[in-house]
Design an enzyme around this catalytic site. Structure first.
Site, PDB file in Angstrom:
ATOM      1  N   TYR A 106      47.639  44.832  39.357  1.00  0.00           N
ATOM      2  CA  TYR A 106      47.784  44.640  37.761  1.00  0.00           C
ATOM      3  C   TYR A 106      48.306  42.996  38.035  1.00  0.00           C
ATOM      4  O   TYR A 106      47.454  42.074  37.494  1.00  0.00           O
ATOM      5  CB  TYR A 106      48.158  45.318  36.525  1.00  0.00           C
ATOM      6  CG  TYR A 106      48.567  44.367  35.363  1.00  0.00           C
ATOM      7  CD1 TYR A 106      47.188  44.360  34.389  1.00  0.00           C
ATOM      8  CD2 TYR A 106      49.320  43.569  34.865  1.00  0.00           C
ATOM      9  CE1 TYR A 106      46.954  43.908  32.989  1.00  0.00           C
ATOM     10  CE2 TYR A 106      49.083  42.650  33.435  1.00  0.00           C
ATOM     11  CZ  TYR A 106      48.109  42.861  32.495  1.00  0.00           C
ATOM     12  OH  TYR A 106      48.036  41.932  31.623  1.00  0.00           O
TER      13      TYR A 106
ATOM     14  N   SER B  17      48.669  36.859  32.259  1.00  0.00           N
ATOM     15  CA  SER B  17      49.922  37.523  31.847  1.00  0.00           C
ATOM     16  C   SER B  17      51.319  36.739  32.627  1.00  0.00           C
ATOM     17  O   SER B  17      51.359  36.495  33.014  1.00  0.00           O
ATOM     18  CB  SER B  17      50.337  38.699  32.341  1.00  0.00           C
ATOM     19  OG  SER B  17      51.244  39.471  32.185  1.00  0.00           O
TER      20      SER B  17
END
Length: 253
Positions: free
Chosen positions: A152, A139
């Site tokens: 995360y 990400s």
């Protein structure tokens, strides 16, 4: 990574980026297998895309990963691409008096432990192929985190690091390692509202650019759409640039 002529396994393939990648690769004539926990979601993908195969997998269950890798070796011995896409993203409040660590445990198990174990389980099969690819999905938040989702972001930073090391260790084998680092994309990763958020990149546009990069840069180690470049390279522009981008992502307080 070639975009045609493959047998491709995609985890988390029942929705979002996973499903969109599955459909894009299926349309290019690849044999695609989507894996996920919910049979209903997998059935929906298969119904809408005749020819896509499905397989149930709970990536948080170590025993199920072991069962799954053995099953895939039997049913799809030509598997040469695995896309570790399954993931969860949940907000956490570490300023609370009593921190609820359940989210952290679940996030680490899904986003980090699972792709490591699945890759390990499938490597013997992948190394039998003339050419194979392990694809990880990190990400932009691996490089500049969103503070409300600390675990995360930490798992995605770890996936980036794991990808770098795995690529180095496998450099003399037939297995390539490719990392896809998405920006903020219109999916339901953090809820239905995200799918229509005008601040997020439209999913179709993201997939189109990813496939274009793979088509035109078959030796790419990182697949970075233009929209993620400022985040990916913020730190490389210096500490001031990084802090400015961090403030932009998280809001000045």
């Amino acid at each position: 990574m070639n975009t045609t002529g493959n047998t491709i396994l995609i985890t988390g393939g029942g929705s979002g980026i996973g499903r969109a990648l599955a459909e894009a690769f299926h349309q290019r004539g690849n044999q695609v297998i989507v894996a996920g926990r919910r049979q209903e979601a997998l059935d929906d993908v298969a119904t809408a895309n005749p020819g896509i195969a499905t397989a149930v997998l709970d990536v948080t269950d170590v025993a199920d990963i072991d069962r799954f890798t053995q099953e895939i070796a039997r049913t799809h011995p030509g598997l040469n691409v695995v896309i570790n896409n399954a993931g969860i993203m949940r907000a956490e409040n570490w300023a609370a008096e009593n921190v609820d660590t359940a989210t952290a445990h679940a996030t680490i198990a899904t986003n980090l432990v699972a792709p490591i174990l699945l890759t390990a389980g499938l490597l013997p099969l992948l190394r039998k192929q003339q050419q194979a690819t392990v694809v990880t999905v990190s990400s932009g938040l691996a490089f500049v985190p969103l503070a409300v989702t600390p675990t995360y972001c930490a798992t995605k930073a770890a996936i980036h690091s794991f990808s770098e090391s795995l690529r180095h260790q496998l450099k003399d084998t037939t297995v390539d390692v490719v990392e896809i680092a998405p920006p903020y994309v219109q999916t339901e990763l953090m809820g239905a509202h995200q799918a229509t958020d005008p601040n997020a990149m439209p999913l179709a546009a993201f997939i189109d650019e990813v496939v274009q990069i793979l088509d035109t840069q078959p030796n790419a180690e990182e697949v970075l759409v233009q929209r993620v470049h400022p985040q990916r390279f913020a730190a490389e522009k210096g500490q001031a640039s990084y802090k400015e981008f961090f403030a932009k992502v998280n809001g000045k307080r």
